[in-house]
Write a protein that holds these residues in place. Structure first.
Motif, short mmCIF file in Angstrom:
data_model
loop_
_atom_site.label_atom_id
_atom_site.label_comp_id
_atom_site.label_asym_id
_atom_site.label_seq_id
_atom_site.Cartn_x
_atom_site.Cartn_y
_atom_site.Cartn_z
N PHE A 22 -8.49 4.99 -81.03
CA PHE A 22 -8.86 4.29 -79.80
C PHE A 22 -7.67 4.13 -78.87
O PHE A 22 -7.80 4.25 -77.65
N PHE A 23 -6.48 3.87 -79.42
CA PHE A 23 -5.28 3.77 -78.60
C PHE A 23 -5.03 5.09 -77.88
O PHE A 23 -4.75 5.11 -76.68
N ALA A 24 -5.13 6.19 -78.60
CA ALA A 24 -4.87 7.49 -78.00
C ALA A 24 -5.90 7.83 -76.92
O ALA A 24 -5.55 8.34 -75.86
N LEU A 25 -7.16 7.52 -77.18
CA LEU A 25 -8.20 7.87 -76.21
C LEU A 25 -8.19 6.95 -74.98
O LEU A 25 -8.42 7.41 -73.87
N GLU A 26 -7.94 5.67 -75.18
CA GLU A 26 -8.05 4.73 -74.08
C GLU A 26 -6.76 4.57 -73.29
O GLU A 26 -6.80 4.39 -72.08
N VAL A 27 -5.62 4.61 -73.96
CA VAL A 27 -4.36 4.35 -73.27
C VAL A 27 -3.64 5.64 -72.92
O VAL A 27 -3.32 5.90 -71.76
N VAL A 28 -3.40 6.48 -73.92
CA VAL A 28 -2.58 7.67 -73.69
C VAL A 28 -3.32 8.68 -72.82
O VAL A 28 -2.77 9.18 -71.83
N GLN A 29 -4.57 8.99 -73.14
CA GLN A 29 -5.31 9.99 -72.37
C GLN A 29 -5.52 9.55 -70.92
O GLN A 29 -5.51 10.37 -70.02
N GLN A 57 -9.65 17.01 -63.64
CA GLN A 57 -9.25 15.67 -64.08
C GLN A 57 -8.98 15.67 -65.57
O GLN A 57 -9.56 16.44 -66.33
N GLN A 58 -8.09 14.79 -65.98
CA GLN A 58 -7.73 14.69 -67.40
C GLN A 58 -8.92 14.25 -68.24
O GLN A 58 -8.98 14.53 -69.42
N ASP A 59 -9.90 13.56 -67.61
CA ASP A 59 -11.08 13.12 -68.35
C ASP A 59 -11.80 14.32 -68.97
O ASP A 59 -12.36 14.21 -70.05
N TYR A 60 -11.80 15.45 -68.27
CA TYR A 60 -12.46 16.64 -68.78
C TYR A 60 -11.83 17.07 -70.10
O TYR A 60 -12.50 17.40 -71.05
N PHE A 61 -10.48 17.04 -70.14
CA PHE A 61 -9.80 17.46 -71.35
C PHE A 61 -9.92 16.41 -72.45
O PHE A 61 -9.97 16.74 -73.61
N SER A 62 -9.91 15.13 -72.08
CA SER A 62 -9.96 14.10 -73.11
C SER A 62 -11.34 14.00 -73.75
O SER A 62 -11.47 13.55 -74.87
N SER A 63 -12.38 14.42 -73.04
CA SER A 63 -13.71 14.33 -73.62
C SER A 63 -14.10 15.60 -74.36
O SER A 63 -15.14 15.66 -74.97
N GLY A 64 -13.25 16.61 -74.32
CA GLY A 64 -13.54 17.83 -75.03
C GLY A 64 -13.47 17.62 -76.53
O GLY A 64 -12.69 16.82 -77.03
N SER A 65 -14.32 18.33 -77.26
CA SER A 65 -14.38 18.13 -78.71
C SER A 65 -13.10 18.57 -79.39
O SER A 65 -12.73 18.04 -80.43
N THR A 66 -12.35 19.50 -78.79
CA THR A 66 -11.12 19.97 -79.42
C THR A 66 -10.07 18.88 -79.44
O THR A 66 -9.42 18.65 -80.47
N SER A 67 -9.87 18.17 -78.33
CA SER A 67 -8.83 17.14 -78.31
C SER A 67 -9.23 15.93 -79.15
O SER A 67 -8.38 15.34 -79.81
N ILE A 68 -10.49 15.58 -79.15
CA ILE A 68 -10.93 14.45 -79.97
C ILE A 68 -10.78 14.80 -81.45
O ILE A 68 -10.36 13.96 -82.25
#
Length: 174
Positions: A22-29, A57-68
């Motif tokens: 959650f820290f990585a997804l909410e703060v770092v991304q 936008q970075q949101d596109y990359f952060s919501s991708g299944s590969t980065s998650i």
């Protein structure tokens, strides 16, 4: 990779893999900048070249299944490795603390919070001022013109020399 590393660090340090994710997804991304990808040149009806830029936008990359997936794997594996090597002890352990005289200590903690808030505000204002200073937008006109005319690569060198001089004058802050 930055988010996966942050998730792994929080996960191993606090033995909390979900907190690392959650820290990585909410703060770092969310703090990563948007990317600008130039597309191919196209011509319009007047045959002049136009470069169209697409904001990704970075949101596109952060919501991708590969980065998650990478964030989840790094968080879980780092927690597993930390538990194997450290058993149940935490990397960051907080010693037991109890209030000895609450009527004296609690007002001091409130005062510490107020002072810390003022220091944080001053720090933020100074950081914004020095950013504007190095961009050539603050300070005397002569300094603004000279800072604006400097190449970008020289500005970190100037900042490093200033930090080095402060460190040489006051080595206890290093």
């Amino acid at each position: 990779l930055l988010s996966a590393g942050a998730a792994a660090g929080v996960s191993a340090g606090f033995n909390a893999p979900l907190s690392g994710v959650f820290f990585a997804l909410e703060v770092v991304q969310q703090s990563l900048p948007a990317l600008t990808i130039p597309s191919q040149r196209t011509t319009n009806s007047t045959n002049s070249g136009i470069v169209q830029e697409m904001q990704v936008q970075q949101d596109y990359f952060s919501s991708g299944s590969t980065s998650i997936t990478a964030i989840l794997l790094s968080s879980v594996l780092s927690a597993l490795v930390a538990q194997v090597y450290l058993a149940e002890s935490l990397v960051l352990s907080v010693p037991l603390y109890e209030l000895k005289t609450p009527l004296v200590e609690l007002p001091m903690y409130v005062l510490l919070g107020v002072v810390s808030g003022v220091v944080a505000g001053v720090f933020t204002a100074l950081a914004q001022f020095f950013k504007a200073f190095f961009d050539g937008q603050a300070g005397p006109v002569e300094v603004q013109e000279s800072m604006a005319s400097l190449p970008k690569w020289s500005k970190p060198i100037i900042g490093g020399l200033i930090c080095g001089a402060i460190g040489a004058a006051f080595p206890q802050i290093l």
